[in-house]
Scaffold this motif. Sequence first.
Motif, PDB file in Angstrom:
ATOM      1  N   GLY A 413       0.799  -1.207   0.000  1.00 54.47           N
ATOM      2  CA  GLY A 413       0.000   0.000   0.000  1.00 54.47           C
ATOM      3  C   GLY A 413       0.833   1.259   0.000  1.00 54.47           C
ATOM      4  O   GLY A 413       0.490   2.247   0.667  1.00 54.47           O
ATOM      5  N   LEU A 414       1.932   1.273  -0.752  1.00 54.94           N
ATOM      6  CA  LEU A 414       2.849   2.407  -0.734  1.00 54.94           C
ATOM      7  C   LEU A 414       2.230   3.629  -1.404  1.00 54.94           C
ATOM      8  O   LEU A 414       1.329   3.528  -2.244  1.00 54.94           O
ATOM      9  CB  LEU A 414       4.152   2.037  -1.446  1.00 54.94           C
ATOM     10  CG  LEU A 414       4.943   0.857  -0.853  1.00 54.94           C
ATOM     11  CD1 LEU A 414       6.164   0.560  -1.717  1.00 54.94           C
ATOM     12  CD2 LEU A 414       5.343   1.162   0.583  1.00 54.94           C
ATOM     13  N   THR A 415       2.736   4.781  -1.020  1.00 52.78           N
ATOM     14  CA  THR A 415       2.296   6.044  -1.601  1.00 52.78           C
ATOM     15  C   THR A 415       3.181   6.362  -2.799  1.00 52.78           C
ATOM     16  O   THR A 415       4.086   7.208  -2.736  1.00 52.78           O
ATOM     17  CB  THR A 415       2.354   7.168  -0.551  1.00 52.78           C
ATOM     18  OG1 THR A 415       1.607   6.777   0.600  1.00 52.78           O
ATOM     19  CG2 THR A 415       1.760   8.455  -1.095  1.00 52.78           C
ATOM     20  N   VAL A 416       2.924   5.653  -3.894  1.00 57.31           N
ATOM     21  CA  VAL A 416       3.675   5.821  -5.128  1.00 57.31           C
ATOM     22  C   VAL A 416       2.675   5.901  -6.277  1.00 57.31           C
ATOM     23  O   VAL A 416       1.486   5.592  -6.125  1.00 57.31           O
ATOM     24  CB  VAL A 416       4.667   4.666  -5.346  1.00 57.31           C
ATOM     25  CG1 VAL A 416       5.795   4.707  -4.334  1.00 57.31           C
ATOM     26  CG2 VAL A 416       3.948   3.323  -5.279  1.00 57.31           C
ATOM     27  N   GLU A 417       3.168   6.300  -7.443  1.00 56.76           N
ATOM     28  CA  GLU A 417       2.273   6.564  -8.561  1.00 56.76           C
ATOM     29  C   GLU A 417       1.469   5.340  -8.964  1.00 56.76           C
ATOM     30  O   GLU A 417       0.272   5.446  -9.240  1.00 56.76           O
ATOM     31  CB  GLU A 417       3.079   7.087  -9.761  1.00 56.76           C
ATOM     32  CG  GLU A 417       2.214   7.417 -10.968  1.00 56.76           C
ATOM     33  CD  GLU A 417       3.026   7.986 -12.110  1.00 56.76           C
ATOM     34  OE1 GLU A 417       2.523   7.944 -13.257  1.00 56.76           O
ATOM     35  OE2 GLU A 417       4.140   8.487 -11.869  1.00 56.76           O
ATOM     36  N   PHE A 418       2.056   4.166  -9.027  1.00 55.02           N
ATOM     37  CA  PHE A 418       1.331   2.996  -9.506  1.00 55.02           C
ATOM     38  C   PHE A 418       0.377   2.414  -8.463  1.00 55.02           C
ATOM     39  O   PHE A 418      -0.262   1.386  -8.715  1.00 55.02           O
ATOM     40  CB  PHE A 418       2.309   1.908  -9.991  1.00 55.02           C
ATOM     41  CG  PHE A 418       3.182   1.323  -8.915  1.00 55.02           C
ATOM     42  CD1 PHE A 418       2.725   0.294  -8.112  1.00 55.02           C
ATOM     43  CD2 PHE A 418       4.465   1.804  -8.711  1.00 55.02           C
ATOM     44  CE1 PHE A 418       3.537  -0.256  -7.130  1.00 55.02           C
ATOM     45  CE2 PHE A 418       5.273   1.278  -7.733  1.00 55.02           C
ATOM     46  CZ  PHE A 418       4.807   0.239  -6.932  1.00 55.02           C
ATOM     47  N   ASN A 419       0.260   3.058  -7.289  1.00 59.35           N
ATOM     48  CA  ASN A 419      -0.710   2.614  -6.280  1.00 59.35           C
ATOM     49  C   ASN A 419      -1.706   3.724  -5.937  1.00 59.35           C
ATOM     50  O   ASN A 419      -2.405   3.634  -4.938  1.00 59.35           O
ATOM     51  CB  ASN A 419       0.014   2.151  -5.008  1.00 59.35           C
ATOM     52  CG  ASN A 419      -0.922   1.439  -4.040  1.00 59.35           C
ATOM     53  OD1 ASN A 419      -1.717   0.582  -4.444  1.00 59.35           O
ATOM     54  ND2 ASN A 419      -0.851   1.808  -2.778  1.00 59.35           N
ATOM     55  N   LEU A 420      -1.774   4.758  -6.758  1.00 60.47           N
ATOM     56  CA  LEU A 420      -2.667   5.883  -6.497  1.00 60.47           C
ATOM     57  C   LEU A 420      -3.552   6.123  -7.707  1.00 60.47           C
ATOM     58  O   LEU A 420      -3.114   5.958  -8.861  1.00 60.47           O
ATOM     59  CB  LEU A 420      -1.870   7.152  -6.187  1.00 60.47           C
ATOM     60  CG  LEU A 420      -0.978   7.122  -4.942  1.00 60.47           C
ATOM     61  CD1 LEU A 420      -0.112   8.370  -4.890  1.00 60.47           C
ATOM     62  CD2 LEU A 420      -1.818   7.000  -3.675  1.00 60.47           C
ATOM     63  N   MET A 421      -4.779   6.537  -7.443  1.00 61.79           N
ATOM     64  CA  MET A 421      -5.710   6.864  -8.524  1.00 61.79           C
ATOM     65  C   MET A 421      -6.706   7.904  -8.032  1.00 61.79           C
ATOM     66  O   MET A 421      -6.890   8.097  -6.827  1.00 61.79           O
ATOM     67  CB  MET A 421      -6.455   5.623  -9.007  1.00 61.79           C
ATOM     68  CG  MET A 421      -7.375   5.001  -7.982  1.00 61.79           C
ATOM     69  SD  MET A 421      -8.283   3.600  -8.652  1.00 61.79           S
ATOM     70  CE  MET A 421      -9.142   3.026  -7.180  1.00 61.79           C
ATOM     71  N   CYS A 422      -7.356   8.569  -8.980  1.00 61.29           N
ATOM     72  CA  CYS A 422      -8.356   9.586  -8.663  1.00 61.29           C
ATOM     73  C   CYS A 422      -9.735   8.939  -8.560  1.00 61.29           C
ATOM     74  O   CYS A 422     -10.137   8.171  -9.443  1.00 61.29           O
ATOM     75  CB  CYS A 422      -8.382  10.661  -9.754  1.00 61.29           C
ATOM     76  SG  CYS A 422      -6.918  11.703  -9.807  1.00 61.29           S
ATOM     77  N   LEU A 423     -10.442   9.249  -7.488  1.00 59.02           N
ATOM     78  CA  LEU A 423     -11.818   8.810  -7.302  1.00 59.02           C
ATOM     79  C   LEU A 423     -12.619   9.983  -6.755  1.00 59.02           C
ATOM     80  O   LEU A 423     -12.158  10.682  -5.833  1.00 59.02           O
ATOM     81  CB  LEU A 423     -11.906   7.621  -6.331  1.00 59.02           C
ATOM     82  CG  LEU A 423     -11.391   6.271  -6.821  1.00 59.02           C
ATOM     83  CD1 LEU A 423     -11.472   5.246  -5.688  1.00 59.02           C
ATOM     84  CD2 LEU A 423     -12.180   5.776  -8.025  1.00 59.02           C
ATOM     85  N   CYS A 424     -13.802  10.204  -7.307  1.00 54.42           N
ATOM     86  CA  CYS A 424     -14.677  11.213  -6.727  1.00 54.42           C
ATOM     87  C   CYS A 424     -15.099  10.740  -5.330  1.00 54.42           C
ATOM     88  O   CYS A 424     -14.956   9.563  -4.979  1.00 54.42           O
ATOM     89  CB  CYS A 424     -15.889  11.449  -7.622  1.00 54.42           C
ATOM     90  SG  CYS A 424     -16.987  10.027  -7.797  1.00 54.42           S
TER      91      CYS A 424
END
Length: 528
Positions: A413-424
């Motif tokens: 669950g790292l805070t890196v680009e490939f584990n982050l996405m935009c959600l309303c």
Amino acid sequence: MAMVGIDQTSEPGSDTRIPEASKAVLEALQAENRAAAARLRACYALLDICDDVEFQRAIDAGYDPMCEEPQDYALIDPFDIACAEIVAAYGVHTHRARALIKLSITLVNNFPALLEAMECGRLDEDTVKMLARQMRVVDSRFRPDVQQAVVDWLLGAIDAGQRPGRDRILSQTDRIIEESDPDGVLARRRRAITERNVQVRRSSDGMAQLHAYLTSAEAAALYEALQMSARDQIKKEKDSRGESTRYVDAGVCDNSSGRRIGERRADALVDAILGPGQGADPGSAPESESVAGERLEGETPRAQLRPHITVLTELGPGGEPAVYMPRGGPATIDALMELLSRCVGATISVPDPTPGSADSSTAARRYRISAELARRIRLRDGTCRHPGCSVPADDCDVDHVRPFNHSDPGSGGLTVEFNLMCLCRRHHRFKTFHGWRYQLARDGTLTVTTSTGHTLTTEPDGPLARWRQRPDEGASSDDGPPRPWLSPEPKPTYWFQRIQRQVAARRENIAARRVPEPGDPGYDPPPF
């Protein structure tokens, strides 16, 4: 090749193909209306089931309907669950799914007579939505009689051979409302004033749509003001064209006079709010010009723009940079320069488009997302990544796809680009508290597995993702025949060609009247 002629001896009206085709169209339209009613009934039934499931989940979590204590567990709105299921099963976008469920709730609970008319095949969905909106604030005591009277009048008028238009239907509906609920029309109009709004929606080709919902008086006044400004600009350009054709050496004349009146109204709107920019046409600027950001005495203050603009380009020379405008989406360099000419300042960022370039080993083990990384995720995704949703990324949360492990950050669950996405916010809650599974690939592709077994995928559609997917600039461009239509040359307008012809004719006339001078061929000095 056989020629089909017209039989001159046939009786008028003996051809039955048109009546038969009209009958087939009528049957198809009635079947479509009945199918639309059945669809709305099914949407309402799905919502009812989702409500029962969530209520049972609340009971299992310890909810007591007779107790008013605050809940210590999370619930999802059954409306959001029903929308997600329709998107997964039907393949429509979230906005359409929400509209279907909202309409089903409105018709089943408030306007059953309209729904019954649809089920009989007599009224279409668009007409039913229009009537429901027109009667939305009628008092519940009078609503059954009012809607039945409206349906009876409309169907009776159609059966009598009348074909009332939209304005006629709405005006007659208001008359029926006033007979039963005199305050209903006034209440609807008061409510409509509070619903005024201005929205922007991104479009293609570097454009965006600006929608304004105003009172009729406000809209008419604004439109007339824009129309007058556009006509004044046309008159100035005509006078300028007429003046330029008097001179032979005027050169190439301005071809901007070929613009349509709608384009001129758009220019007038932008100039009225932001002030004329450097790209404004000659003569359109006010006589007393002021520097951007300054205001002369008596001048209406302009909006003080300081936009945040992202430019995507290679790290080094070469390549045409891609520009991303705030709210408006992708744009061109010319549009960027036009915007900057109207601004008092701007923040321009040039991020590194390489995947993961904003990640760091230290920040990866922190739950809080840095502003730089959050902006990068929004530039990559463009919109909410939930299937069917199109909420702009600027209005979304940046969420961990795999939940961040607060007790052991290094385990996943790292805070890196490939584990982050935009959600309303709505779909952020849905992902957190519902049973769907989410998996994000390193290229940004999101795979969602629903509780009903559907597998859905969404790809990032932001400017950063599109920049990464561009063709390799080093690839050979000699493959295949040339295709000039991919980069067409601008074509001269009718007015530009007309002025060129006028200038050429004037040159010929003046040359014909010109007196030869010594040294010219054919010079014959007068006798003395």
